[in-house]
Design a protein around this motif. Structure first.
Motif, PDB file in Angstrom:
ATOM      1  N   UNK A   9     -37.722  -3.407  44.327  1.00 41.84           N
ATOM      2  CA  UNK A   9     -37.637  -2.335  43.340  1.00 41.84           C
ATOM      3  C   UNK A   9     -37.139  -1.091  44.051  1.00 41.84           C
ATOM      4  N   UNK A  10     -36.032  -0.521  43.558  1.00 42.74           N
ATOM      5  CA  UNK A  10     -35.474   0.705  44.124  1.00 42.74           C
ATOM      6  C   UNK A  10     -35.548   1.786  43.065  1.00 42.74           C
ATOM      7  N   UNK A  33     -34.406  -4.806  41.265  1.00 40.32           N
ATOM      8  CA  UNK A  33     -34.684  -4.019  40.064  1.00 40.32           C
ATOM      9  C   UNK A  33     -34.414  -2.562  40.423  1.00 40.32           C
ATOM     10  N   UNK A  34     -33.635  -1.896  39.600  1.00 39.12           N
ATOM     11  CA  UNK A  34     -33.425  -0.462  39.794  1.00 39.12           C
ATOM     12  C   UNK A  34     -33.982   0.278  38.581  1.00 39.12           C
ATOM     13  N   UNK A  35     -34.379   1.520  38.802  1.00 41.96           N
ATOM     14  CA  UNK A  35     -34.816   2.328  37.671  1.00 41.96           C
ATOM     15  C   UNK A  35     -34.199   3.711  37.767  1.00 41.96           C
ATOM     16  N   UNK A  42     -27.717   3.491  33.898  1.00 43.59           N
ATOM     17  CA  UNK A  42     -28.436   2.230  33.748  1.00 43.59           C
ATOM     18  C   UNK A  42     -27.506   1.129  33.247  1.00 43.59           C
ATOM     19  N   UNK A  43     -26.643   1.477  32.291  1.00 52.43           N
ATOM     20  CA  UNK A  43     -25.691   0.495  31.764  1.00 52.43           C
ATOM     21  C   UNK A  43     -24.716   0.046  32.849  1.00 52.43           C
ATOM     22  N   UNK A  44     -24.264   0.991  33.661  1.00 52.16           N
ATOM     23  CA  UNK A  44     -23.343   0.649  34.750  1.00 52.16           C
ATOM     24  C   UNK A  44     -24.029  -0.261  35.765  1.00 52.16           C
ATOM     25  N   UNK A  45     -25.307  -0.005  36.045  1.00 47.13           N
ATOM     26  CA  UNK A  45     -26.048  -0.859  36.974  1.00 47.13           C
ATOM     27  C   UNK A  45     -26.209  -2.272  36.412  1.00 47.13           C
ATOM     28  N   UNK A  46     -26.473  -2.367  35.129  1.00 44.80           N
ATOM     29  CA  UNK A  46     -26.595  -3.691  34.506  1.00 44.80           C
ATOM     30  C   UNK A  46     -25.266  -4.443  34.593  1.00 44.80           C
ATOM     31  N   UNK A  51     -31.110  -5.695  37.350  1.00 45.71           N
ATOM     32  CA  UNK A  51     -32.118  -5.509  36.310  1.00 45.71           C
ATOM     33  C   UNK A  51     -32.444  -4.022  36.312  1.00 45.71           C
ATOM     34  N   UNK A  52     -31.960  -3.288  35.330  1.00 50.17           N
ATOM     35  CA  UNK A  52     -32.080  -1.826  35.315  1.00 50.17           C
ATOM     36  C   UNK A  52     -33.056  -1.385  34.235  1.00 50.17           C
ATOM     37  N   UNK A  53     -34.064  -0.614  34.635  1.00 47.20           N
ATOM     38  CA  UNK A  53     -35.146  -0.193  33.752  1.00 47.20           C
ATOM     39  C   UNK A  53     -35.115   1.324  33.608  1.00 47.20           C
ATOM     40  N   UNK A  54     -35.218   1.791  32.377  1.00 47.45           N
ATOM     41  CA  UNK A  54     -35.327   3.230  32.170  1.00 47.45           C
ATOM     42  C   UNK A  54     -36.755   3.670  32.484  1.00 47.45           C
ATOM     43  N   UNK A  55     -36.874   4.649  33.388  1.00 48.06           N
ATOM     44  CA  UNK A  55     -38.199   5.118  33.787  1.00 48.06           C
ATOM     45  C   UNK A  55     -38.119   6.580  34.198  1.00 48.06           C
ATOM     46  N   UNK A  56     -39.057   7.364  33.712  1.00 50.07           N
ATOM     47  CA  UNK A  56     -39.189   8.765  34.102  1.00 50.07           C
ATOM     48  C   UNK A  56     -40.401   8.869  35.015  1.00 50.07           C
TER      49      UNK A  56
END
Length: 240
Positions: A9-10, A33-35, A42-46, A51-56
């Motif tokens: 996870x990065x 997994x990136x966040x 995020x879309x570019x990472x996907x 596996x790109x997760x939106x996270x604040x």
């Protein structure tokens, strides 16, 4: 550490140093997994296969939400890379709301994630926690007091955590980048900058070699100067 087949996870992994770390881990066979917060990144990472997760991660609820989303996945590597600069210098007014956000993202969030994810990491045959601090954790610059304070705090936390986990299977690595060409530094810090790709390569090498620290680029020189004369290192860096 053998990276092939590991799950990493990065945080802050959709741009800059984090994205380059994710790419290089992936090329070495890791599942990554990136966040991040920006939907376009995020879309570019996907699109690159992450596996790109939106996270604040600037608040406790955001950290908990991320932990919940990956709770059933056996994590081997946690890279705490997400960060922000806070305020930029004595000519800027101290924005207390922004300061609180930077303190949480840069310092509290790694602690929250480590606290929640360490039990799982400890069950793996080998695991790593990588905290990305900065050369400015060694000696601060006047242009970024909040950033420097948070990175110095994370450096201290990392050193103590490493000692506490010295008999476990979890390696604790501190990565100390120099000034790197990223969105955070563009237009704010001049002079020569290391590429994010080269910076990430040295950090990934430290993970593979189970190093305690990745002193990246010019940080090696800064550490040498600091070991000889902390006062000289501080005088040089405060005006950097």
């Amino acid at each position: 550490m053998q990276l092939d087949g590991k799950l990493a996870l990065v945080t802050g992994g959709t741009d800059g140093i984090g994205l380059e770390i994710a790419r290089q881990l992936k090329r070495k066979g890791a599942d990554v997994i990136v966040c991040g917060r920006r939907e376009d990144l995020l879309a570019a990472a996907r699109a690159e296969g992450f596996d790109a997760i939106r996270a604040d991660l600037s608040n406790a609820d955001g950290c908990q939400a991320l932990v919940n989303m990956i709770a059933q996945r056996p994590l081997d590597i946690l890279v705490n890379n997400a960060g922000m600069s806070g305020n930029f210098g004595p000519e800027d007014p101290l924005d207390l709301a922004l300061t609180d956000q930077a303190i949480f993202l840069n310092l509290n969030a790694p602690m929250h994630l480590i606290g929640q994810l360490l039990p799982g990491l400890s069950t793996q045959p080998e695991a790593a926690i990588v905290n990305v601090t900065s050369g400015l954790a060694i000696a601060p610059r006047a242009g970024g007091p909040v950033y420097c304070a948070t990175k110095a705090g994370l450096r201290s936390f990392t050193q103590a955590l490493r000692y506490n986990l010295r008999h476990s299977k979890v390696r604790v690595i501190e990565a100390l980048p120099p000034v790197v060409d990223t969105a955070m530094t563009r237009g704010r810090i001049g002079g020569s900058k290391m590429s994010a790709k080269e910076c990430a390569a040295q950090i990934v090498d430290a993970i593979e070699s189970n190093s305690a620290e990745a002193n990246v680029g010019m940080v090696k020189l800064l550490k040498m100067v600091y070991s000889i004369s902390p006062a000289l290192a501080r005088r040089v860096m405060i005006k950097f």
